[in-house]
Design a protein around this motif. Structure first.
Motif, PDB file in Angstrom:
ATOM      1  N   THR A   1     -38.752  -2.232   7.688  1.00 18.20           N
ATOM      2  CA  THR A   1     -38.991  -3.506   7.738  1.00 18.20           C
ATOM      3  C   THR A   1     -40.378  -3.742   7.211  1.00 18.20           C
ATOM      4  N   SER A   2     -41.378  -2.699   7.253  1.00 20.56           N
ATOM      5  CA  SER A   2     -42.858  -3.316   6.737  1.00 20.56           C
ATOM      6  C   SER A   2     -43.148  -2.030   5.716  1.00 20.56           C
ATOM      7  N   GLN A   3     -44.083  -2.344   4.988  1.00 26.21           N
ATOM      8  CA  GLN A   3     -44.661  -1.134   3.896  1.00 26.21           C
ATOM      9  C   GLN A   3     -44.937   0.186   4.710  1.00 26.21           C
ATOM     10  N   VAL A   4     -44.450   1.097   3.925  1.00 31.45           N
ATOM     11  CA  VAL A   4     -45.156   2.361   4.324  1.00 31.45           C
ATOM     12  C   VAL A   4     -45.595   3.071   3.248  1.00 31.45           C
TER      13      VAL A   4
ATOM     14  N   LEU B   1     -34.722   1.200  -4.883  1.00 34.60           N
ATOM     15  CA  LEU B   1     -34.777   0.159  -3.866  1.00 34.60           C
ATOM     16  C   LEU B   1     -35.962   0.579  -3.026  1.00 34.60           C
ATOM     17  N   LEU B   2     -36.250   1.795  -2.750  1.00 27.93           N
ATOM     18  CA  LEU B   2     -37.208   2.163  -1.475  1.00 27.93           C
ATOM     19  C   LEU B   2     -38.656   1.814  -2.030  1.00 27.93           C
TER      20      LEU B   2
ATOM     21  N   ALA C   1     -31.780  -2.822  13.499  1.00 26.35           N
ATOM     22  CA  ALA C   1     -30.992  -2.534  14.410  1.00 26.35           C
ATOM     23  C   ALA C   1     -31.144  -1.002  14.909  1.00 26.35           C
ATOM     24  N   ILE C   2     -31.200  -0.166  13.842  1.00 23.49           N
ATOM     25  CA  ILE C   2     -31.430   1.280  14.284  1.00 23.49           C
ATOM     26  C   ILE C   2     -32.772   1.583  14.975  1.00 23.49           C
ATOM     27  N   GLU C   3     -33.915   0.570  14.852  1.00 25.80           N
ATOM     28  CA  GLU C   3     -35.176   0.824  15.494  1.00 25.80           C
ATOM     29  C   GLU C   3     -34.871   0.328  16.875  1.00 25.80           C
ATOM     30  N   ARG C   4     -34.093  -0.746  17.198  1.00 24.04           N
ATOM     31  CA  ARG C   4     -33.888  -1.133  18.553  1.00 24.04           C
ATOM     32  C   ARG C   4     -33.103  -0.033  19.231  1.00 24.04           C
ATOM     33  N   LEU C   5     -32.134   0.404  18.702  1.00 22.46           N
ATOM     34  CA  LEU C   5     -31.161   1.606  19.287  1.00 22.46           C
ATOM     35  C   LEU C   5     -32.135   2.648  19.644  1.00 22.46           C
ATOM     36  N   LEU C   6     -33.024   3.170  18.547  1.00 24.78           N
ATOM     37  CA  LEU C   6     -33.812   4.272  18.932  1.00 24.78           C
ATOM     38  C   LEU C   6     -34.804   3.949  20.337  1.00 24.78           C
ATOM     39  N   ALA C   7     -35.439   2.767  20.069  1.00 28.25           N
ATOM     40  CA  ALA C   7     -36.228   2.327  21.248  1.00 28.25           C
ATOM     41  C   ALA C   7     -35.710   2.235  22.423  1.00 28.25           C
TER      42      ALA C   7
END
Length: 279
Positions: free
Chosen positions: A28-31, A47-48, A253-259
């Motif tokens: 969701t933000s630059q890496v 795309l990445l 959504a994956i970040e929320r599941l992980l958290a």
């Protein structure tokens, strides 16, 4: 990429699953750094490159590397580096904030014409398990690896347990998001039709051979699963989901599941002090 059904060293073209993988892995933000493992013609890496400062794309097939470089040039993407080699060999000792992989996962029956971008082994999950086994060692702190593919459904051999065994014990969290199992008859007919578009006797023989192969392996289905690895304490969690075409997975959504699972599997004090924010 190449037309489906060519076999041999043909290169995977853009497909629907590519979009699902990109949704799930794009931060969701630059890496800083991202890895597109088994890049094929390079769409995931391209795309990445929008959200990673530097992207490395690898493939064992030199033709795939050539097409990935061509696609990067055509699209004006300058922060994508393409390397040739088997799995993590081209990035030995390197770590990434994001690792994306959509490895070959189709089971190869005896006598079937081998295809680099289609077959993942006799059962189909041998190569994806190798991908997962090496992923944790290439994650930077806070990094994520996302591996998408079809997984054999076998009684007594749950997908999450299979993945954990491949990843090994230790400080890597494993989240398996598993869709309902696919109908094997439809699956075998679909894959046979890719190579035998005239739908004649050769098509029928290929479909039946693939179905018989699954029966011999004791498989009762194939389930699309998105496997997410993250540095952590070593928990494993299986979450049944709808098919990604009906309810697309996103990185948010994956970040929320992980958290949520970090809290659930963490110390009781952290859970006691957590606050639920209801939308």
């Amino acid at each position: 990429g190449d037309l489906p059904g060519l076999g041999g060293e043909a290169v995977m073209p853009l497909c629907g699953a590519t979009q699902e993988l990109v949704r799930a892995v794009t931060p969701t933000s630059q890496v800083d750094r991202a890895l597109d493992l088994g890049c094929g013609a390079g769409p995931v890496g391209l795309l990445l490159a929008r959200t990673a400062r530097h992207v490395v794309a690898t493939d064992i097939n030199p033709r795939a590397a050539q097409l990935a470089r061509l696609n990067a040039a055509v699209n004006g993407v300058e922060n994508l580096e393409v390397r040739v080699g088997d799995l993590y060999e081209p990035v030995r000792g390197e770590r990434f904030d994001r690792v994306a992989a959509h490895p070959p996962f189709v089971a190869r029956p005896a006598g079937a014409r081998e295809s680099t971008f289609v077959h993942g082994g006799t059962r189909g999950d041998e190569l994806p398990l190798r991908v997962l086994a090496g992923a944790a060692g290439h994650l930077a702190p806070g990094g994520r690896a996302v591996v998408l593919g079809d997984w054999p459904v076998v009684d007594g051999d749950a997908v999450d347990a299979r993945v954990r065994a491949a990843v090994g014990a230790g400080g890597t969290d494993v989240l398996v998001l598993q869709s309902p199992a696919k109908n094997l008859d439809e699956y075998c007919a679909l894959h046979a039709a890719v190579e035998h578009r005239e739908l004649g006797e050769a098509f029928a023989r290929a479909a039946i051979a693939h179905r018989d192969h699954f029966d011999r392996l004791g498989m009762r289905g194939l389930a699309l699963a998105c496997v997410v690895l993250a540095p952590g304490t070593g928990w494993t969690s299986l979450v049944p989901i709808r098919h990604v075409h009906d309810a697309p997975l996103t990185a948010d959504a994956i970040e929320r599941l992980l958290a949520a699972r970090v809290l659930a599997f963490g110390p009781p004090e952290a859970l006691a002090h957590a606050r639920l924010r209801v939308p």
